[in-house]
Design a protein around this motif. Sequence first.
Motif, PDB file in Angstrom:
ATOM      1  N   GLU A 196       0.826  -1.205   0.000  1.00  0.00           N
ATOM      2  CA  GLU A 196       0.000   0.000   0.000  1.00  0.00           C
ATOM      3  C   GLU A 196       0.864   1.260   0.000  1.00  0.00           C
ATOM      4  O   GLU A 196       0.555   2.248  -0.667  1.00  0.00           O
ATOM      5  CB  GLU A 196      -0.930   0.007   1.223  1.00  0.00           C
ATOM      6  CG  GLU A 196      -2.123  -0.911   1.109  1.00  0.00           C
ATOM      7  CD  GLU A 196      -3.163  -0.383   0.148  1.00  0.00           C
ATOM      8  OE1 GLU A 196      -3.885   0.572   0.503  1.00  0.00           O
ATOM      9  OE2 GLU A 196      -3.240  -0.904  -0.979  1.00  0.00           O
ATOM     10  N   VAL A 197       1.953   1.241   0.758  1.00  0.00           N
ATOM     11  CA  VAL A 197       2.884   2.375   0.766  1.00  0.00           C
ATOM     12  C   VAL A 197       3.502   2.547  -0.615  1.00  0.00           C
ATOM     13  O   VAL A 197       3.586   3.658  -1.157  1.00  0.00           O
ATOM     14  CB  VAL A 197       3.978   2.184   1.840  1.00  0.00           C
ATOM     15  CG1 VAL A 197       5.068   3.246   1.680  1.00  0.00           C
ATOM     16  CG2 VAL A 197       3.378   2.243   3.241  1.00  0.00           C
ATOM     17  N   ARG A 198       3.930   1.435  -1.204  1.00  0.00           N
ATOM     18  CA  ARG A 198       4.577   1.484  -2.517  1.00  0.00           C
ATOM     19  C   ARG A 198       3.610   2.027  -3.579  1.00  0.00           C
ATOM     20  O   ARG A 198       4.006   2.769  -4.481  1.00  0.00           O
ATOM     21  CB  ARG A 198       5.058   0.080  -2.897  1.00  0.00           C
ATOM     22  CG  ARG A 198       5.916   0.036  -4.171  1.00  0.00           C
ATOM     23  CD  ARG A 198       6.328  -1.404  -4.468  1.00  0.00           C
ATOM     24  NE  ARG A 198       7.000  -2.012  -3.310  1.00  0.00           N
ATOM     25  CZ  ARG A 198       7.043  -3.311  -3.077  1.00  0.00           C
ATOM     26  NH1 ARG A 198       6.432  -4.155  -3.910  1.00  0.00           N
ATOM     27  NH2 ARG A 198       7.688  -3.779  -2.026  1.00  0.00           N
ATOM     28  N   GLN A 199       2.347   1.672  -3.459  1.00  0.00           N
ATOM     29  CA  GLN A 199       1.354   2.122  -4.435  1.00  0.00           C
ATOM     30  C   GLN A 199       0.839   3.527  -4.146  1.00  0.00           C
ATOM     31  O   GLN A 199       0.041   4.069  -4.918  1.00  0.00           O
ATOM     32  CB  GLN A 199       0.188   1.130  -4.475  1.00  0.00           C
ATOM     33  CG  GLN A 199       0.582  -0.238  -5.026  1.00  0.00           C
ATOM     34  CD  GLN A 199      -0.554  -1.248  -4.957  1.00  0.00           C
ATOM     35  OE1 GLN A 199      -1.589  -1.017  -4.330  1.00  0.00           O
ATOM     36  NE2 GLN A 199      -0.356  -2.396  -5.609  1.00  0.00           N
ATOM     37  N   GLY A 200       1.272   4.111  -3.027  1.00  0.00           N
ATOM     38  CA  GLY A 200       0.910   5.485  -2.719  1.00  0.00           C
ATOM     39  C   GLY A 200      -0.433   5.678  -2.059  1.00  0.00           C
ATOM     40  O   GLY A 200      -0.889   6.806  -1.889  1.00  0.00           O
ATOM     41  N   HIS A 201      -1.090   4.593  -1.643  1.00  0.00           N
ATOM     42  CA  HIS A 201      -2.382   4.713  -0.979  1.00  0.00           C
ATOM     43  C   HIS A 201      -2.223   5.170   0.471  1.00  0.00           C
ATOM     44  O   HIS A 201      -3.114   5.821   1.021  1.00  0.00           O
ATOM     45  CB  HIS A 201      -3.130   3.381  -1.011  1.00  0.00           C
ATOM     46  CG  HIS A 201      -3.416   2.895  -2.388  1.00  0.00           C
ATOM     47  ND1 HIS A 201      -3.413   1.564  -2.735  1.00  0.00           N
ATOM     48  CD2 HIS A 201      -3.689   3.573  -3.538  1.00  0.00           C
ATOM     49  CE1 HIS A 201      -3.688   1.433  -4.019  1.00  0.00           C
ATOM     50  NE2 HIS A 201      -3.855   2.639  -4.527  1.00  0.00           N
ATOM     51  N   ILE A 202      -1.127   4.776   1.107  1.00  0.00           N
ATOM     52  CA  ILE A 202      -0.848   5.180   2.481  1.00  0.00           C
ATOM     53  C   ILE A 202       0.598   5.657   2.558  1.00  0.00           C
ATOM     54  O   ILE A 202       1.399   5.410   1.659  1.00  0.00           O
ATOM     55  CB  ILE A 202      -1.112   4.025   3.483  1.00  0.00           C
ATOM     56  CG1 ILE A 202      -0.140   2.870   3.243  1.00  0.00           C
ATOM     57  CG2 ILE A 202      -2.552   3.550   3.385  1.00  0.00           C
ATOM     58  CD1 ILE A 202      -0.310   1.717   4.235  1.00  0.00           C
ATOM     59  N   VAL A 203       0.933   6.365   3.653  1.00  0.00           N
ATOM     60  CA  VAL A 203       2.266   6.946   3.815  1.00  0.00           C
ATOM     61  C   VAL A 203       2.809   6.552   5.179  1.00  0.00           C
ATOM     62  O   VAL A 203       2.116   6.682   6.199  1.00  0.00           O
ATOM     63  CB  VAL A 203       2.225   8.486   3.696  1.00  0.00           C
ATOM     64  CG1 VAL A 203       3.621   9.075   3.932  1.00  0.00           C
ATOM     65  CG2 VAL A 203       1.690   8.898   2.328  1.00  0.00           C
ATOM     66  N   ALA A 204       4.048   6.062   5.192  1.00  0.00           N
ATOM     67  CA  ALA A 204       4.723   5.723   6.449  1.00  0.00           C
ATOM     68  C   ALA A 204       5.570   6.910   6.890  1.00  0.00           C
ATOM     69  O   ALA A 204       6.345   7.462   6.105  1.00  0.00           O
ATOM     70  CB  ALA A 204       5.597   4.493   6.263  1.00  0.00           C
ATOM     71  N   GLU A 205       5.399   7.307   8.161  1.00  0.00           N
ATOM     72  CA  GLU A 205       6.152   8.452   8.687  1.00  0.00           C
ATOM     73  C   GLU A 205       6.192   8.358  10.214  1.00  0.00           C
ATOM     74  O   GLU A 205       5.194   7.983  10.842  1.00  0.00           O
ATOM     75  CB  GLU A 205       5.493   9.768   8.262  1.00  0.00           C
ATOM     76  CG  GLU A 205       6.192  11.014   8.762  1.00  0.00           C
ATOM     77  CD  GLU A 205       5.460  12.277   8.337  1.00  0.00           C
ATOM     78  OE1 GLU A 205       5.815  12.832   7.286  1.00  0.00           O
ATOM     79  OE2 GLU A 205       4.519  12.694   9.037  1.00  0.00           O
ATOM     80  N   ALA A 206       7.314   8.702  10.797  1.00  0.00           N
ATOM     81  CA  ALA A 206       7.447   8.657  12.256  1.00  0.00           C
ATOM     82  C   ALA A 206       6.846   9.905  12.888  1.00  0.00           C
ATOM     83  O   ALA A 206       6.966  11.009  12.360  1.00  0.00           O
ATOM     84  CB  ALA A 206       8.908   8.530  12.652  1.00  0.00           C
ATOM     85  N   ILE A 207       6.178   9.706  14.031  1.00  0.00           N
ATOM     86  CA  ILE A 207       5.699  10.815  14.861  1.00  0.00           C
ATOM     87  C   ILE A 207       6.360  10.652  16.221  1.00  0.00           C
ATOM     88  O   ILE A 207       6.129   9.652  16.916  1.00  0.00           O
ATOM     89  CB  ILE A 207       4.163  10.811  15.000  1.00  0.00           C
ATOM     90  CG1 ILE A 207       3.498  10.973  13.626  1.00  0.00           C
ATOM     91  CG2 ILE A 207       3.704  11.916  15.947  1.00  0.00           C
ATOM     92  CD1 ILE A 207       1.977  10.930  13.675  1.00  0.00           C
ATOM     93  N   GLN A 208       7.209  11.609  16.582  1.00  0.00           N
ATOM     94  CA  GLN A 208       7.979  11.543  17.837  1.00  0.00           C
ATOM     95  C   GLN A 208       8.700  10.183  17.934  1.00  0.00           C
ATOM     96  O   GLN A 208       8.595   9.490  18.947  1.00  0.00           O
ATOM     97  CB  GLN A 208       7.067  11.786  19.033  1.00  0.00           C
ATOM     98  CG  GLN A 208       6.471  13.193  19.051  1.00  0.00           C
ATOM     99  CD  GLN A 208       5.558  13.424  20.246  1.00  0.00           C
ATOM    100  OE1 GLN A 208       5.187  12.500  20.966  1.00  0.00           O
ATOM    101  NE2 GLN A 208       5.196  14.679  20.462  1.00  0.00           N
ATOM    102  N   ASP A 209       9.381   9.843  16.880  1.00  0.00           N
ATOM    103  CA  ASP A 209      10.204   8.633  16.788  1.00  0.00           C
ATOM    104  C   ASP A 209       9.419   7.330  16.796  1.00  0.00           C
ATOM    105  O   ASP A 209      10.001   6.249  16.879  1.00  0.00           O
ATOM    106  CB  ASP A 209      11.247   8.594  17.927  1.00  0.00           C
ATOM    107  CG  ASP A 209      12.219   9.765  17.851  1.00  0.00           C
ATOM    108  OD1 ASP A 209      12.553  10.177  16.725  1.00  0.00           O
ATOM    109  OD2 ASP A 209      12.618  10.264  18.921  1.00  0.00           O
TER     110      ASP A 209
END
Length: 741
Positions: A273-286
């Motif tokens: 899903e991340v690769r296809q751009g439907h969702i985004v992985a990102e850290a919040i406060q590590d």
Amino acid sequence: MTTAILNSSAAALPAVERLSGVVERVTFHSAQSGFCVVRVHVRGQRDFVTVVGTVAQIAPGEYVEAEGQWVHNSKHGRQFQARQLHVILPSTQEGIEKYLGSGMVPGIGPHFAKILVQAFGETVFTVIEQEPQRLLTVPGIGPKRHAQVLAAWAEQKVVREIMVFLRSYGVGTASAVRIYKTYGAEAIARVRENPYQLALDIYGIGFKTADTLAQRLGLSPESLHRAQAGVRHVLQTFSEQGHCAVPREQLVTAAEQLLTIPASLVEQAVTLEVRQGHIVAEAIQDQPCVFLAPLHRAELGVAAQLRRLLKQPTPWTPIATEKALPWVEQRTGVTLSTSQRAAVAQTVNAKVTIITGGPGVGKTTVVNSILRIVRAKGVRVLLCAPTGRAAKRLAESTGLEAKTIHRLLEFDPHTRDYQRSQQRTIEADLVVADEVSMVDVVLMNQLLRALPERAAVLLVGDVDQLPSVGPGHVLADLIASGGIPTVRLTEIFRQAATSQIIVNAHRIHQGHLPQRPPAGTVSDFYLVDADTPEAIVDKVLQVVRDRIPQRFGLDPIADIQVLTPRNGGLVGARSLNSVLQQQLNPTATPKLQRFGWTYAPGDKVLQQVNNYDKEVFNGDIGRITQIDLEEGVVQVDFDGRTVRYAFGELDELALAYATTIHKSQGSEYPAVVIPLSTQHFTLLERNLLYTGVTRGKRLVVVIAQPRALKLAVRTVRAHQRLTNLAQRLRLPTASGADAGD
């Protein structure tokens, strides 16, 4: 003719009996679950029989065959609990007339139903389907009505075919109609191709319904397609609770539990899903987190747009506040307090500013002073708010035109897009947005990206109210970031301090119980004790129907709004609506039953979803002015504007004699009645009660079990919405932000 057969989910019952008869009245029917309560005329029975079961669609005049057993309901008496209901289009003249007259076919109401049956007898369905030109021989049916009837019959035929296909999967009538309207003649093929797409495309169909369809259509429970859909569904569920992001570990666990598949497969789905751009992985406060892509873009956009605006000076020359303040006091006849003067001085030359504070602290006076000063300099001002009612209140308080944010941005319902954007910006020097606590992150991004760089922005709202229904906690995040100049007004002014509504709202916000007025005195705030939920309901009825109208001269429908914490339960909005409707609008005709509600002219109704085609939005309240059984249309007045609903669209409406406090955000009512019961235990919270109390303009009556009131005042949920907007605004740049998103 089509026979619809749906099995109820009830457990197997002994001593199966059978009965059959003609449906006289549909007391209740849920389009989503199919649950229904119908009154049936059974041959050999003197009285009508109440049949309870599950069926996709049903109308008076249809013939039912039921299998089940007799039960005794403590509240409603003897009923036939159907395990299976077979529903057959009527074949007798009486049944056909009742069916056609029920409004199932727009263009044929009771009058034309009788004429058609007199003309064609029991062959009327065959005539409509196979010899439609014969309809033109019927007096009163001209080309226009003829075309309407044929179009409606053809659409129903397709819907009936879809219902045959979907009947085993529990999809209701309203959803079938929407599937047809979305996919047209390709509906069944599209459903077979990717049933999970329904959850994305069709209002009213969730992941679980789509998942049931998929599995019965043969899709493997461990297919990646299903895992990806499940991941999106979990994220969507969290966004409906207000979150923009979910910790990755929590997402995987929730999806694993939902789908009952290995965590490794969920991880694979998340990666895809991340690769296809439907969702985004990102850290919040590590902490590793995951966003739905539109919410991630919206957060980045809000941060980027605010930075863009803050880089430029105001479009007007600096204003000498030492001269402007006495000038505006003279012009308005209002002497500003020290805190108000400081607020005006800080704001009048600022590019982006927030003004926040509770009731009675002078937000309106400060805003009006700012507007008077800058307009004297020739500044072009536009005012907006998230809802129609909030925009109307803003216009009344300022004397200037105010629009909803959607109207300001010129939302086009056909393209589902905004006409105002960075390519075609709003023509204004200053934009003032009120009730910003209600604005979610997606709408805030749309507003900010449509502002020219030169424009200044003034955001006004009460950060202590309930946050937006949509995802994000924008106002609180902007303030918490420390990056946006903020004026917090706290001083309650002498005139406002005479209002017990305002005094008690601030007491509630500070964690203190509201004060009762001295016995026998007239007040604008009353606290009524009740021992049980049943007692609360009785007192709500007394107060709304009798005591407030008699003592304060207020109209029980137009002026009094019951606000409750939740929809369900004895003291919930649904139950209260039923009893209030019976008391306040019992004799209005014609009555219409659709989607579990009975509607009549004069009823107060609530729009439950945004409908951009009709320009009515979630939380808007109107009054039914007309029900046309012949045309199949209900007309609703929303603040002087008439909106038409086809009968099949009435699942967008609910009765609004009572509504939830969440739905009341941005609105103000002459009188508010708030029932609080321990039945609301999980929802009792300080900012919920505070928001409800601040909706009342002239009168607030809280009817509560004492323990429930104490719980509401003392409870501050530790739960926070997971967002990353505040941190984005603290960073030197909004990394990766695309201001055009």
